[in-house]
Design a protein around this motif. Sequence first.
Motif, short mmCIF file in Angstrom:
data_model
loop_
_atom_site.label_atom_id
_atom_site.label_comp_id
_atom_site.label_asym_id
_atom_site.label_seq_id
_atom_site.Cartn_x
_atom_site.Cartn_y
_atom_site.Cartn_z
N MET A 137 0.84 -1.20 0.00
CA MET A 137 0.00 0.00 0.00
C MET A 137 0.88 1.27 0.00
N PHE A 138 0.58 2.20 -0.89
CA PHE A 138 1.40 3.41 -0.97
C PHE A 138 0.59 4.60 -0.46
N ASN A 139 1.24 5.42 0.34
CA ASN A 139 0.56 6.57 0.96
C ASN A 139 1.12 7.85 0.36
N LEU A 140 0.23 8.73 -0.03
CA LEU A 140 0.70 10.06 -0.39
C LEU A 140 -0.43 11.06 -0.20
N ASN A 141 0.00 12.30 -0.12
CA ASN A 141 -0.94 13.39 0.14
C ASN A 141 -1.01 14.21 -1.15
N VAL A 142 -2.18 14.26 -1.75
CA VAL A 142 -2.30 15.02 -3.00
C VAL A 142 -3.25 16.19 -2.78
N ASN A 143 -2.75 17.36 -3.03
CA ASN A 143 -3.52 18.60 -2.84
C ASN A 143 -4.17 18.64 -1.46
N ARG A 144 -3.40 18.26 -0.48
CA ARG A 144 -3.75 18.33 0.94
C ARG A 144 -4.77 17.28 1.38
N VAL A 145 -4.94 16.24 0.61
CA VAL A 145 -5.81 15.12 1.00
C VAL A 145 -4.96 13.85 1.03
N GLU A 146 -5.17 13.03 2.10
CA GLU A 146 -4.39 11.78 2.22
C GLU A 146 -5.02 10.70 1.34
N TYR A 147 -4.18 9.94 0.63
CA TYR A 147 -4.67 8.83 -0.20
C TYR A 147 -3.79 7.61 0.03
#
Length: 364
Positions: free
Chosen positions: A1-11
């Motif tokens: 599972m990969f975690n990143l924050n795009v445009n201030r939202v966690e995905y």
Amino acid sequence: MFNLNVNRVEYQHEEDLKLIDYLREVLKLKGVKDGCAAGACGACSVIADGKLIRACIMKLSKLEGKKIITIEGLSERERDVYGYAFAKAGAVQCGFCIPGMVMAAKVLIDVNNNPARDEIKKAIRGNICRCTGYIKIIDAIEIAAELIRTGNEVPENTDTGAIGERTMRVDAIPKTIGTAKYADDYEVEGMVYGKAIRPPAARCKVLSIDPSKALEMDGVIGVYTADDIPGDRYIGHLQKDYPVMIAVGEETRFIGDAVALIVTETKEMLEEAAGAVEIEYEELPPVNNPFEAMKDDAPQIHGEGFKQFGSHYIPVNNVMSHQALKRGDVVAAFARSKYFSEHTFQVPFTEHAFMEPGSCSCHT
Ligand code: FES
Ligand code: FES
């Protein structure tokens, strides 16, 4: 599972996709443009932890925990500023490169809101624009930097459209802020995906095409060849000498010719399904440049004599046309001239036009 924050939202996402595919296909952030898919043009530029990166060459696994900002993640004020600045400077033509330029400008202006022109040039050195050129883009970034530095309000658009007045392009702002739609940005209910299968070398004789293995795969809708084109197969601006697909028995003329078209239910399966279409080629020596093409013994890439292209008959050889451009009395002008300068000019392989790759979406 990969975690990143795009445009201030966690995905989180399970598959290790390329960032551009994740942003465009999963999050539907279509302001991130795919101009080359190879890290060369900068159209896909986004910001990761304050640094400019190219979304087409980064995988999610390399971005674990990073904060990504795309053109859609600009604040309302930034959208107004950059939209105005690029429109005002006349920096937007096709606009395909501009969201990436804006991201490059943002990285610079966020740390230096009074940049010199050389600093702006350096900031956008990895972003290619083929149709506007760079002077107006640099002007636009100066305008944006000034608005951000001073905090001044974005001037209202007072264009009247009167003849002789310098006006902003009507589509400049949506193209700048990434809301304008290009062919590859459209998605419709029930959409299917197509890919042209191209030859392994510039000049190949197509010996056979066997789509049977591909057609047995789940999700493959069809494989189409020149035989499936009813009517005129030849297109072209100057001469209609370009077959949309190369038929069995014919030769390809460049590496971009299409030999077959495969259509699948999902975009992800296109590559694998295309690889299952069995095509036999005989590779032939290519004609590499105009000088080789003009030699007497050069292979005639369109055949010899008169040839029917669709409904037209034209004389064919490797010289499509010969044109001389003369203005005034050249001989007299040479006689009066103190200096002569003769050069051979070469242009790069890349097309000198818009950045958007050839693509289409067809609605039935
Ligand atoms: S650099 Fe990523 S699309 Fe061109
Ligand atoms: S405006 Fe830059 S490529 Fe068209």
